[in-house]
Design a protein around this motif. Structure first.
Motif, short mmCIF file in Angstrom:
data_model
loop_
_atom_site.label_atom_id
_atom_site.label_comp_id
_atom_site.label_asym_id
_atom_site.label_seq_id
_atom_site.Cartn_x
_atom_site.Cartn_y
_atom_site.Cartn_z
N ARG A 238 65.54 80.67 23.91
CA ARG A 238 65.54 79.37 24.01
C ARG A 238 65.20 77.84 23.65
O ARG A 238 65.18 77.34 22.56
CB ARG A 238 63.67 78.89 24.89
N GLN B 221 69.94 78.95 30.55
CA GLN B 221 69.47 77.91 29.33
C GLN B 221 70.17 77.25 28.77
O GLN B 221 70.02 76.17 28.62
CB GLN B 221 69.39 79.30 28.57
N SER C 147 63.73 80.46 31.82
CA SER C 147 64.44 79.31 32.07
C SER C 147 63.00 78.38 33.82
O SER C 147 63.93 77.66 34.20
CB SER C 147 65.63 79.02 32.53
#
Length: 242
Positions: A2, A87, A130
């Motif tokens: 992330r 992502q 996500s």
């Protein structure tokens, strides 16, 4: 993962500002080329970054994902690749239709013996990695798929229609006119845009005399009434053509 996706989003969103301050885009391309991740999710992020930078076409990305689904050794890790692509929607939002296509293709191609054990891993991976980007996929899927079951029976996925329409015999239209003649005389920009869009089709032969002004009096009259624009363009192009 992330954090990498967020950093890519920052770089791509600030690219215009960086270029205006004199930064060199080649530095970003070199950094991407030097990146060799091994984790499936980060590999997906790398492919998304390469697509954003024009280093990989969507056709090449689609072919790589098809190879992943054809490899039984990779299938258990495929949810992680999908999580990486989800992502990547933050730095590369233009990939949203492709991720919907990839999910639909996976559900359509994988047999139940593979899909049923694979599905819980996919759901938990997406919820963990996500959660804020899954609604983006849901909205895109809502725009892509029909809203009723009867319509779904006769529905053809847009990516399947594109694949059928990309046959070698289905080249660009051979319409006449000065624009067609100009594009045929200088095909490189159009070919570059087609490559980025994943379109591989030959040029149709131009009709004889298609670019002659005599066959298009409206265009000739427009140019004669407003010669300033054509004169300015010719002045800009003369150093490059000389």
């Amino acid at each position: 993962m992330r954090q990498v996706g967020a950093m890519l989003g920052f770089l791509f969103s600030m690219e215009g500002l960086a270029l205006s301050l004199g930064c060199d885009r080649a530095q970003l391309e070199i950094a991407v080329r030097q990146s060799h991740p091994e984790a499936p999710a980060k590999v997906a992020l790398l492919w998304a970054a390469q697509t954003q930078l024009g280093m990989m076409t969507q056709a090449e990305l689609r072919a790589r994902c098809a190879e992943l689904m054809d490899n039984p050794l990779v299938l258990p890790a495929f949810p992680q690749y999908l999580s990486g692509f989800v992502q990547a929607l933050e730095p590369v939002p233009s990939l949203t239709p492709f991720v919907v296509e990839l999910l639909s293709t996976a559900f359509g191609r994988l047999p139940d013996a593979v899909l049923l054990p694979w599905l819980p891993t996919l759901i938990t991976t997406l919820r963990k990695e996500s959660p804020e980007l899954v609604p983006v996929l849901v909205r895109e899927a809502g725009r892509t798929f029909p809203a009723s079951l009867p319509a779904l029976d006769a529905w053809t996925p847009p990516w399947s229609a594109r694949a059928k329409g990309a046959a070698p015999s289905a080249g660009p239209s051979g319409g006449g006119g000065p624009v067609a003649a100009l594009l045929a005389a200088h095909p490189a920009p159009t070919d570059a845009v087609a490559a980025l869009l994943g379109i591989d089709a030959p040029w149709a032969p131009a009709a004889p005399g298609a670019g002659e002004a005599a066959g298009h009096p409206e265009a000739a009259a427009l140019l004669a009434a407003h010669p300033g624009t054509a004169t300015a363009v010719a002045a800009l192009l003369s150093p490059a053509l000389s």
